[in-house]
Motif scaffolding. Structure first.
Motif, PDB file in Angstrom:
ATOM      1  N   GLU A 219     -22.326 -25.779  11.751  1.00  0.00           N
ATOM      2  CA  GLU A 219     -22.735 -26.311  10.607  1.00  0.00           C
ATOM      3  C   GLU A 219     -23.086 -25.234   9.429  1.00  0.00           C
ATOM      4  OE1 GLU A 219     -25.544 -29.532  10.247  1.00  0.00           O
ATOM      5  OE2 GLU A 219     -25.005 -29.968   8.264  1.00  0.00           O
ATOM      6  N   ARG A 220     -24.147 -24.380   9.931  1.00  0.00           N
ATOM      7  CA  ARG A 220     -24.538 -23.505   8.927  1.00  0.00           C
ATOM      8  C   ARG A 220     -24.232 -22.054   9.192  1.00  0.00           C
ATOM      9  NH1 ARG A 220     -29.875 -25.215   6.333  1.00  0.00           N
ATOM     10  NH2 ARG A 220     -29.377 -27.594   6.458  1.00  0.00           N
ATOM     11  N   GLU A 221     -23.067 -21.735   9.585  1.00  0.00           N
ATOM     12  CA  GLU A 221     -22.523 -20.300   9.719  1.00  0.00           C
ATOM     13  C   GLU A 221     -23.200 -19.415  10.577  1.00  0.00           C
ATOM     14  OE1 GLU A 221     -20.067 -19.525   5.986  1.00  0.00           O
ATOM     15  OE2 GLU A 221     -20.455 -17.362   6.273  1.00  0.00           O
ATOM     16  N   GLY A 222     -23.713 -19.865  11.785  1.00  0.00           N
ATOM     17  CA  GLY A 222     -24.169 -18.864  12.820  1.00  0.00           C
ATOM     18  C   GLY A 222     -23.026 -18.198  13.533  1.00  0.00           C
ATOM     19  N   GLY A 223     -21.935 -18.817  13.768  1.00  0.00           N
ATOM     20  CA  GLY A 223     -21.056 -18.182  14.346  1.00  0.00           C
ATOM     21  C   GLY A 223     -19.532 -18.511  13.943  1.00  0.00           C
ATOM     22  N   GLN A 224     -18.870 -19.499  14.454  1.00  0.00           N
ATOM     23  CA  GLN A 224     -17.582 -19.586  14.250  1.00  0.00           C
ATOM     24  C   GLN A 224     -17.125 -19.728  12.677  1.00  0.00           C
ATOM     25  OE1 GLN A 224     -15.579 -18.946  16.862  1.00  0.00           O
ATOM     26  NE2 GLN A 224     -14.410 -20.708  16.565  1.00  0.00           N
ATOM     27  N   ARG A 225     -18.037 -20.426  11.866  1.00  0.00           N
ATOM     28  CA  ARG A 225     -17.716 -20.771  10.731  1.00  0.00           C
ATOM     29  C   ARG A 225     -17.387 -19.755   9.733  1.00  0.00           C
ATOM     30  NH1 ARG A 225     -20.520 -25.545   6.870  1.00  0.00           N
ATOM     31  NH2 ARG A 225     -19.405 -25.014   5.101  1.00  0.00           N
ATOM     32  N   ALA A 226     -17.841 -18.237  10.237  1.00  0.00           N
ATOM     33  CA  ALA A 226     -17.679 -17.240   9.564  1.00  0.00           C
ATOM     34  C   ALA A 226     -16.287 -16.794   9.496  1.00  0.00           C
ATOM     35  CB  ALA A 226     -18.593 -15.953  10.203  1.00  0.00           C
ATOM     36  N   LEU A 227     -15.635 -17.220  10.696  1.00  0.00           N
ATOM     37  CA  LEU A 227     -14.236 -16.907  10.918  1.00  0.00           C
ATOM     38  C   LEU A 227     -13.148 -17.495   9.367  1.00  0.00           C
ATOM     39  CD1 LEU A 227     -13.110 -17.367  14.462  1.00  0.00           C
ATOM     40  CD2 LEU A 227     -14.237 -15.331  13.107  1.00  0.00           C
ATOM     41  N   LEU A 228     -13.792 -18.528   8.704  1.00  0.00           N
ATOM     42  CA  LEU A 228     -13.162 -18.981   7.514  1.00  0.00           C
ATOM     43  C   LEU A 228     -13.083 -18.002   6.542  1.00  0.00           C
ATOM     44  CD1 LEU A 228     -14.647 -22.741   8.121  1.00  0.00           C
ATOM     45  CD2 LEU A 228     -12.392 -21.928   8.226  1.00  0.00           C
ATOM     46  N   ASN A 229     -13.746 -17.060   6.700  1.00  0.00           N
ATOM     47  CA  ASN A 229     -14.151 -15.757   5.656  1.00  0.00           C
ATOM     48  C   ASN A 229     -12.988 -14.796   5.792  1.00  0.00           C
ATOM     49  OD1 ASN A 229     -16.206 -16.881   4.515  1.00  0.00           O
ATOM     50  ND2 ASN A 229     -17.564 -16.234   5.857  1.00  0.00           N
ATOM     51  N   TYR A 230     -11.829 -15.061   6.744  1.00  0.00           N
ATOM     52  CA  TYR A 230     -10.820 -14.147   7.022  1.00  0.00           C
ATOM     53  C   TYR A 230      -9.931 -13.930   5.437  1.00  0.00           C
ATOM     54  CZ  TYR A 230      -6.576 -12.352   9.069  1.00  0.00           C
ATOM     55  OH  TYR A 230      -5.427 -11.328   9.323  1.00  0.00           O
ATOM     56  N   GLY A 231      -9.832 -12.726   5.262  1.00  0.00           N
ATOM     57  CA  GLY A 231      -9.178 -12.364   3.884  1.00  0.00           C
ATOM     58  C   GLY A 231     -10.370 -12.302   2.973  1.00  0.00           C
ATOM     59  N   HIS A 232     -11.532 -12.711   3.026  1.00  0.00           N
ATOM     60  CA  HIS A 232     -12.554 -12.996   1.999  1.00  0.00           C
ATOM     61  C   HIS A 232     -13.004 -11.821   1.425  1.00  0.00           C
ATOM     62  CE1 HIS A 232     -11.228 -17.009   2.217  1.00  0.00           C
ATOM     63  NE2 HIS A 232     -12.056 -17.365   1.186  1.00  0.00           N
ATOM     64  N   THR A 233     -13.269 -10.798   2.298  1.00  0.00           N
ATOM     65  CA  THR A 233     -14.171  -9.785   1.863  1.00  0.00           C
ATOM     66  C   THR A 233     -13.512  -8.984   0.831  1.00  0.00           C
ATOM     67  OG1 THR A 233     -14.573  -9.399   4.214  1.00  0.00           O
ATOM     68  CG2 THR A 233     -15.373  -7.738   2.734  1.00  0.00           C
ATOM     69  N   LEU A 234     -12.104  -8.679   0.929  1.00  0.00           N
ATOM     70  CA  LEU A 234     -11.404  -8.179  -0.223  1.00  0.00           C
ATOM     71  C   LEU A 234     -11.090  -8.791  -1.245  1.00  0.00           C
ATOM     72  CD1 LEU A 234     -10.112  -5.511  -1.434  1.00  0.00           C
ATOM     73  CD2 LEU A 234      -7.841  -6.150  -0.380  1.00  0.00           C
ATOM     74  N   ALA A 235     -11.051 -10.182  -1.036  1.00  0.00           N
ATOM     75  CA  ALA A 235     -10.779 -11.461  -2.116  1.00  0.00           C
ATOM     76  C   ALA A 235     -11.954 -11.418  -3.104  1.00  0.00           C
ATOM     77  CB  ALA A 235     -10.468 -12.637  -1.455  1.00  0.00           C
ATOM     78  N   HIS A 236     -13.232 -11.296  -2.331  1.00  0.00           N
ATOM     79  CA  HIS A 236     -14.497 -11.654  -3.396  1.00  0.00           C
ATOM     80  C   HIS A 236     -14.536 -10.473  -4.171  1.00  0.00           C
ATOM     81  CE1 HIS A 236     -16.171 -14.679  -0.473  1.00  0.00           C
ATOM     82  NE2 HIS A 236     -15.629 -15.152  -1.112  1.00  0.00           N
ATOM     83  N   ALA A 237     -14.163  -9.042  -3.649  1.00  0.00           N
ATOM     84  CA  ALA A 237     -14.219  -7.904  -4.315  1.00  0.00           C
ATOM     85  C   ALA A 237     -13.279  -7.844  -5.392  1.00  0.00           C
ATOM     86  CB  ALA A 237     -14.009  -6.678  -3.522  1.00  0.00           C
ATOM     87  N   ILE A 238     -12.069  -8.483  -5.447  1.00  0.00           N
ATOM     88  CA  ILE A 238     -11.074  -8.530  -6.299  1.00  0.00           C
ATOM     89  C   ILE A 238     -11.714  -9.552  -7.304  1.00  0.00           C
ATOM     90  CG2 ILE A 238      -8.603  -9.137  -6.851  1.00  0.00           C
ATOM     91  CD1 ILE A 238      -7.873  -8.294  -4.111  1.00  0.00           C
TER      92      ILE A 238
END
Ligand code: NAD
Length: 348
Positions: A219-238
């Motif tokens: 529920e609170r992004e301690g583990g698996q939920r972080a995978l939903l950020n796939y592609g998002h590190t560069l996307a957030h920077a853009i």
């Protein structure tokens, strides 16, 4: 189709069907039998759409805010909270959000804080809100210092994904949601060749299913939920540079670029082979999301913005595919990231 989110006493269902919005009154009677009033938080434009026939079956007040991101502010949050109080909503009553991710986040945060928290039901009206923002309970607003910097976890009591409602979306808003769908497609290990044979309803269900499953486990992004950020590190920077330089680009377009970059980084780190890169490109193309980083953005600024990503606890952090599946990889060498990004941009 009903997709459950399992969170013990905070469990709920996501209902995906044409006309799902018409189930609102029935759901309120069933889930919140003591509720006597609700406030519908929506936008000035959406309230005039032909599908806007929202009927809660109880006393109903409508609060309209401006469209888009500018409503996710402390000022608008204050106005919404004051209107909830004017409507004399009690702890037994509820908020219903009818809008895209901006309204879902704003209304959800108002519900999380009014009287220390009252119920909320989301009726997401963009593809992005249906597959992402309305599921999982993250609600919030932007601060001058940055996006989504104030918020809470507040799970909805139900989510009504109505495919009739998204029929009025502009093409760029569909693309914005498709970036997240492409991400889910890749996380589920589906191939590019399967895309054409998949109906829009099945695509929606695949993405909602994945998010519901991951949120149920974490529920609170301690583990698996972080995978939903796939592609998002560069996307957030853009997106950060787009905001600073007033360059228009929708979230899903930035995510699509981020997905293609992340897989190349995984290749450089010898986590995958070039066939995975080719397949990722084919999936992104299959969703018609072939976008490039705006030429005017400098690679050094993008790398700098990526190292300040809210999710980057150890300098440069990415979700990357690897031999045993997807994982969060922290502390990646800045020189490697810069080199791979330069090469990626030169080949666009
Ligand atoms: N809480 C989360 O987990 C989460 C996840 C992803 C995104 N978000 C947030 O979602 C927001 C982006 O959401 P979005 O992409 O839905 O944008 P949005 O909410 O700004 O909506 C985009 C535009 O589409 C219009 N619109 C909405 N529904 C429509 C419809 N059915 N027909 C015609 N027009 C319609 C809106 O009025 C608006 O102008 C961001 O603030 C982001 O931070 C939150």
């Amino acid at each position: 189709m009903n997709i459950p989110v399992h969170l013990e006493e905070r469990s709920y269902e996501i209902i995906i069907e044409a006309g799902a919005r018409r189930k609102l009154s029935q759901l309120i009677a069933q889930l919140l039998p003591e509720a006597q009033a609700c406030c519908i938080v929506t936008s000035e434009t959406l309230v005039n759409e032909q599908w806007f026939d929202i009927d809660s079956g109880i006393n109903q007040y409508t609060i309209t805010v401006s469209d888009g991101e500018e409503s996710k502010s402390i000022e608008v949050l204050g106005q919404v909270l004051e209107q909830l109080a004017e409507a004399k909503l009690s702890r037994r009553d509820l908020v219903v959000s009818v809008g895209g991710g901006a309204i879902t986040d704003l209304a959800g945060f108002a519900a999380a804080t009014y009287l220390r928290g009252i119920a909320v039901i989301h009726i997401p009206t963009t593809l992005l809100a249906q597959v992402d923002a309305a599921i999982g309970g993250k609600v919030g607003i932007n601060l001058v210092a940055g996006k989504n910097l104030a918020g809470a976890f507040h799970q909805p009591r139900a989510v009504l994904c109505d495919v009739e409602v998204t029929a009025t979306l502009a093409p760029e808003e569909i693309r914005s949601g498709l970036g997240e769908v492409a991400k889910c497609w890749l996380l589920e290990g589906k191939s590019a060749s399967e895309i054409v044979a998949t109906s829009p309803q099945d695509l929606l269900e695949l993405a909602v299913n994945l998010k519901a499953r991951i949120v149920s486990d974490d529920e609170r992004e301690g583990g698996q939920r972080a995978l939903l950020n796939y592609g998002h590190t560069l996307a957030h920077a853009i997106e950060k540079l787009c905001l600073a330089q007033s360059t228009p680009m929708r979230h899903g377009e930035a995510v699509a670029i981020g997905l293609r970059f992340a897989v190349r980084l995984a290749l450089a780190l010898e986590r995958v082979d070039s066939a995975v890169v080719a397949e990722t490109d084919a999936v992104v193309a299959g969703f018609d999301l072939d976008f490039a980083i705006p030429r005017e953005f400098r690679t050094t600024d993008l790398v700098q913005a990526m190292s300040h990503d809210k999710k980057a606890h150890h300098d440069l952090t990415f979700v990357l595919p690897g031999p045993t599946g997807f994982g969060v990889v922290a502390g990646i060498d800045r020189e490697i990231v810069t080199r791979v990004l330069e090469e990626f941009r030169n080949h666009e």
